[in-house]
Design an enzyme around this catalytic site. Structure first.
Site, PDB file in Angstrom:
ATOM      1  N   LYS A  78      14.337  76.861 -34.600  1.00 22.88           N
ATOM      2  CA  LYS A  78      13.825  76.504 -35.719  1.00 22.88           C
ATOM      3  C   LYS A  78      14.248  75.021 -35.968  1.00 22.88           C
ATOM      4  CE  LYS A  78      17.955  76.259 -38.205  1.00 22.88           C
ATOM      5  NZ  LYS A  78      18.869  75.305 -38.424  1.00 22.88           N
ATOM      6  N   ASP A 113      21.739  82.533 -41.081  1.00 30.52           N
ATOM      7  CA  ASP A 113      20.094  81.955 -40.730  1.00 30.52           C
ATOM      8  C   ASP A 113      19.631  83.242 -40.176  1.00 30.52           C
ATOM      9  OD1 ASP A 113      20.854  79.602 -41.640  1.00 30.52           O
ATOM     10  OD2 ASP A 113      20.815  78.616 -39.344  1.00 30.52           O
TER      11      ASP A 113
END
Ligand code: C5P
Length: 289
Positions: free
Chosen positions: A13, A136
């Site tokens: 990401k 996350d």
């Protein structure tokens, strides 16, 4: 033992801006960020075995390896079964780089094992297991484009980012317990309200691409103070013709965003020349799961 073998890609990401809002009483920080999965991947395979084992192309077992093993154990405990599975992890995402590799590996392991073990754990319960593994991790159960808040575990999907390309430079830098260290270096002046990210979320939901130069990140000041040599990275992006440069996560990866692949490749080529062995440069597309 023979049995079904399942394989899945775990995407990296980037953070399209990251505001740290403030310190919380539980030791974490409230944040606001937009996360976007990109086409840079680790590969994970699982198959039934006598005991829980992990093989990886990394030397030793790093954070990603540890988190993968913990994910297997935590899910097995939740399902009241033994975590007897052989896991294979091939790294393509640089470790401790601000690209979320370890968290993505953990989320992908949860997904693979849910399938292998025919788990019917409700989505909320899987999210809970994920959030315990790391702030996350829940994002990676969904991927795509999302507004992420709380300590990072709350996510609200956004309209997929319009097709675009990222040039990512990951400098070689060793910061022990990087994420915790950088959170620890934050000062009151680094905090902001989250309004910029909320505005950006609205823009992305309306189908617009963000201007990379406007993507601020609360970790810039502490990161450049801790490792002053990293100031050379944004300079190199500008010299290479990038339309702007932003920091991903707590760094040290930096990126720019362009519409066309050929522009991305051209910037990447110039960056490789300028940065040499001090950084690895990747070209990746926005990844829609
Ligand atoms: O959640 P994760 O294990 O990735 O966090 C690593 C460390 O980073 C935490 O122990 C905490 O010190 C810091 N952190 C924080 N605020 C967050 C996320 C992480 O202070 N939102």
């Amino acid at each position: 033992m023979t049995g079904q073998r399942l394989t899945r890609l775990a995407p990296a990401k980037i953070n399209l801006g990251l505001e740290v809002i403030g310190r919380r009483s539980d030791g974490y920080h409230d944040i606001a960020t937009i996360m976007q999965t990109v086409s840079l991947f680790d590969t994970i395979s699982v198959e039934p075995a006598e005991t829980l084992t992990l093989s990886t192309d990394l030397q030793g077992v790093d954070d990603a390896g540890n988190l993968v093993l913990t994910a297997a154990r935590d899910l097995a405990t939740r399902l009241d079964r033994e975590p007897n599975v052989r896991i294979e992890l091939q790294k393509g995402i640089p470790v401790a780089s601000g690209l979320g590799g370890a968290s993505s590996d953990a989320a992908t392991t949860l997904q693979l094992l849910s399938e292998l073990w025919s788990s019917h754990l409700p989505e909320d319960a899987l999210n809970e297991v994920a959030a315990q593994l790391g702030s996350d991790v829940p994002f990676f159960l969904h991927g795509g484009t999302a507004f992420v808040s709380g300590r990072g575990e709350r996510m609200q999907p956004l309209t997929n980012l319009s097709p675009c390309w990222f040039v990512i430079a990951t400098p070689v830098v060793d910061i022990e317990r990087k994420t915790a260290t950088l959170y620890g270096q934050l000062q009151a002046g680094d905090f902001s309200s989250g309004a910029a990210i909320a505005g950006l979320a609205g823009l992305i939901d309306a189908g617009q691409l963000p201007e990379v130069e406007r993507l601020t990140n609360s970790f810039c000041r502490p990161l450049y103070e801790l490792r002053p040599k990293l100031r050379a990275i944004p300079d190199a992006f500008r010299d290479a013709g990038a339309p702007g440069v932003a920091l991903s996560g707590a760094g040290p990866s930096h990126f720019t965003l362009v519409l066309q692949r050929k522009d991305a490749e051209q910037i990447a080529g110039r960056l490789r020349q300028r940065l040499g062995a001090t950084a690895t440069v990747y070209v990746a597309a926005r990844h829609v799961p």
